[in-house]
Design an enzyme around this catalytic site. Structure first.
Site, short mmCIF file in Angstrom:
data_model
loop_
_atom_site.label_atom_id
_atom_site.label_comp_id
_atom_site.label_asym_id
_atom_site.label_seq_id
_atom_site.Cartn_x
_atom_site.Cartn_y
_atom_site.Cartn_z
N SER B 59 31.04 150.70 -37.39
CA SER B 59 29.94 150.16 -38.20
C SER B 59 30.32 149.95 -39.65
CB SER B 59 28.73 151.10 -38.12
OG SER B 59 29.03 152.32 -38.76
N LYS B 96 26.86 154.91 -44.29
CA LYS B 96 26.13 153.69 -44.59
C LYS B 96 26.57 153.18 -45.97
CE LYS B 96 23.07 153.41 -41.15
NZ LYS B 96 23.71 154.44 -40.35
#
Lengths: 426, 144
Positions: B59, B96
């Site tokens: 990710s 993130k």
């Protein structure tokens, strides 16, 4: 200028270390068990609220922990030791003089900080330790170690203080000392507490106001010292240099009972191996080892036995092979079959610095050759992990049927590459 | 008694400079000796606040953080826009990309193949640390 000492300690330290790395442990009850999963030695506030007491045996709370979904861990000393070292590194940025008192408590010298700024510094210290390491702490400040310890207790138990308490100010101090039970004073045992109660004391302030001289008769100089410390006169100084170790012990409970000589010899040889490592790290030696083993009082109905013996060596040494030879000789000397032994240990007192110790005139040990072998042994174990190379008598990890149990230990998140936390994208 | 598996030589202390004969010509390099380059110091700025974390998944490839990389996470850094952070969102820990405008925080994946990451306004967001560097072994060394 009068001195100022801060005592900072980690809240439920072992549990807090576990929480840093496992996000699922937040706001659930967590406890950590002692070696061999014997009893609870750290509890979060949620676990305390369930009534789990300090030192409570695991078998007594197992059912409660299951029904209340308490997260239970075996002790992970590699992790706690590393987190403790990190916390102390933060403390050293705040004070040049730090005494590491235990794995989760340190004294800091704040004498050079202006009295009006100490609380602010304490708040900054707490916030920094929390942000950098994830460990929540409390800070107590006072003119003596005894008062700093008391301030720390107040910081921990009064939510209104938000984790910091400064007893430097006389009025502030009197206010709190009147409201605190004498049992909270550091270094007063149960018997002494009863004596103080008999003298009419109730609060810490009552103890402070005693005449020191009669107290010395009742409670020895230790009691007298505590009174001076409570009055703000320091009797205990900050010890920033670790005292030279005077004795060393390696003792372990077996994970299952040991009933045969060969297994006992192997266990004691492993303890002697560990003893040698500890001594070599500090360049100390010993010329005797005490070996002991005993049965468990929990094994009611079985015959009980406790045996120990002292074995002397020709001269002071830290050589594992010499220590093993002495320790296993001790085992054979006092061994008796027919008992279910639960614990064994190797202890030594009167350690001497090896470089300065007297050499034996006759029958000395070959220190140079042995020393080189031990250097190589330590180098291997440093490189490939403790226990990578062990003397044959001590047995390899997998063959050790007796070794300490850590059934519920968390990964060694910060000290083993194979154990470091794995994080994905969620 | 036996010791198994030792065939190592004993450590030999090496002098910093090689000067075998006192009377010989001094090495012209002596005045230019510097300390060794210390990778640890290069990668770890604030030791007590720095932790190693293994990356799982893809990710974060847009920020050059690949599956199985070692992320070096510094808890003492204040996150800045565009930083990769290790963050707890409602009790889930992940990497993130951090963005903040005024009081509004948004988090994002760094992979075009991923859908947009929706942060609910009521979510509890807590930054664990900021990724300050990462190690991406080109040849996989043996782990363990």
């Amino acid at each position: 200028m009068s001195q100022a000492i801060a005592l900072i300690d980690g809240n439920s330290f072992y549990c807090s270390c576990e929480r840093v790395f496992d996000v699922k442990l937040r706001s659930v009850p967590v406890i950590v068990l002692s070696n061999n999963d014997g009893c609870a030695i750290a509890r979060t506030a949620e676990a305390k609220a369930l009534g789990i007491r300090m030192g409570e045996p695991w078998f007594k709370i197992r059912e409660l922990c299951r029904t209340e979904r308490v997260r239970v861990f075996s002790s992970n000393y590699a992790l706690y030791g590393d987190m403790s070292a990190r916390a102390n590194e933060v403390y050293r940025r705040f004070s040049p003089r730090v005494e590491i008192y235990s794995i989760d408590e340190s004294f800091l010298d704040l004498t050079d900080v202006a009295p009006g700024r100490r609380l602010e510094l304490a708040r900054d210290l707490r916030a920094t330790v929390h942000r950098w390491t994830g460990i929540p702490t409390c800070v107590g400040i006072g003119p003596t170690k005894t008062l700093a310890k008391l301030a720390n207790h107040l910081a921990k138990t009064n939510p209104a203080l938000a984790g910091v308490c400064d007893l430097s100010d006389d009025n502030e101090r009197s206010h709190w000392l009147c409201r605190t039970a004498l049992e909270e004073v550091w270094g007063i045992g149960r018997a002494s507490q009863a004596k103080l109660r008999a003298l009419g004391c109730d609060s810490v302030a009552d103890v402070r106001d005693l005449d020191p001289r009669p107290v010395r008769r009742a409670l020895t100089v230790v009691g007298e010292r505590i009174i001076h410390e409570l009055r703000g006169r320091a009797c205990l100084s900050l010890e920033t240099v670790a005292a030279t170790r005077k004795g060393c012990a390696v003792t372990r409970s077996f994970s299952s009972r040991v009933e045969d000589l060969a297994t006992m010899e192997q266990a004691v040889a492993a303890h002697a191996t560990r003893l040698g490592e500890k001594l070599r790290r500090e360049r100390l030696g010993t010329d005797h080892v005490t070996v002991f083993f005993h049965t468990s009082e929990h094994d009611t109905g079985n015959p009980q036995r406790s045996a120990s013996t002292v074995v002397t060596l020709p001269e002071a040494t830290s050589d594992t092979l010499a220590l093993i030879k002495a320790a296993t000789a001790g085992v054979r000397r006092i061994w008796k079959t027919g008992y279910r032994y639960s614990k064994a240990g190797v202890i030594t007192v009167d350690l001497v610095p090896l470089a300065a110790s007297q050499r034996a005139l006759f029958d000395g040990l070959d220190r140079e050759r042995g020393g080189a072998l031990m250097d190589a042994l330590d180098a291997c174990n440093r490189r490939w992990g403790r226990g990578a190379v062990v003397p044959g008598t001590a047995g390899f990890g997998s063959q050790r049927t007796w070794s300490t149990r850590f059934d519920m230990r968390s990964p060694r998140y910060t000290t083993r590459i194979a154990d470091i936390p794995v994080v994905g994208s969620a | 008694m036996q010791i198994y598996g030792i065939s190592l030589g004993y450590p030999i202390p090496l002098p910093l400079l090689a000067r075998p004969v006192a009377a010989g010509f001094p090495s012209p390099a002596d005045d230019f000796i510097e300390e060794e380059i210390d990778l640890q110091r290069l990668l770890i700025v604030n030791r007590p606040a720095t932790f190693l974390v293994r990356v799982a998944g893809d990710s974060m490839v847009g920020k050059s953080l690949f599956n199985d990389d070692l992320a070096i996470v510094d808890r003492s850094l204040e996150p800045q826009n565009g930083d990769v952070v290790m963050v707890d969102v409602d009790g889930e820990r992940s990497f993130k990309v951090w963005q903040r405008q005024g009081h509004r925080v948004s988090l994002a994946f760094a992979n075009p193949r991923y859908p947009a990451f929706n942060l609910s306004p009521s979510a509890v967001v807590e930054v664990w640390g900021v990724v300050s560097a990462s190690i991406n072994p080109r040849r996989r060394a043996q782990r363990g």
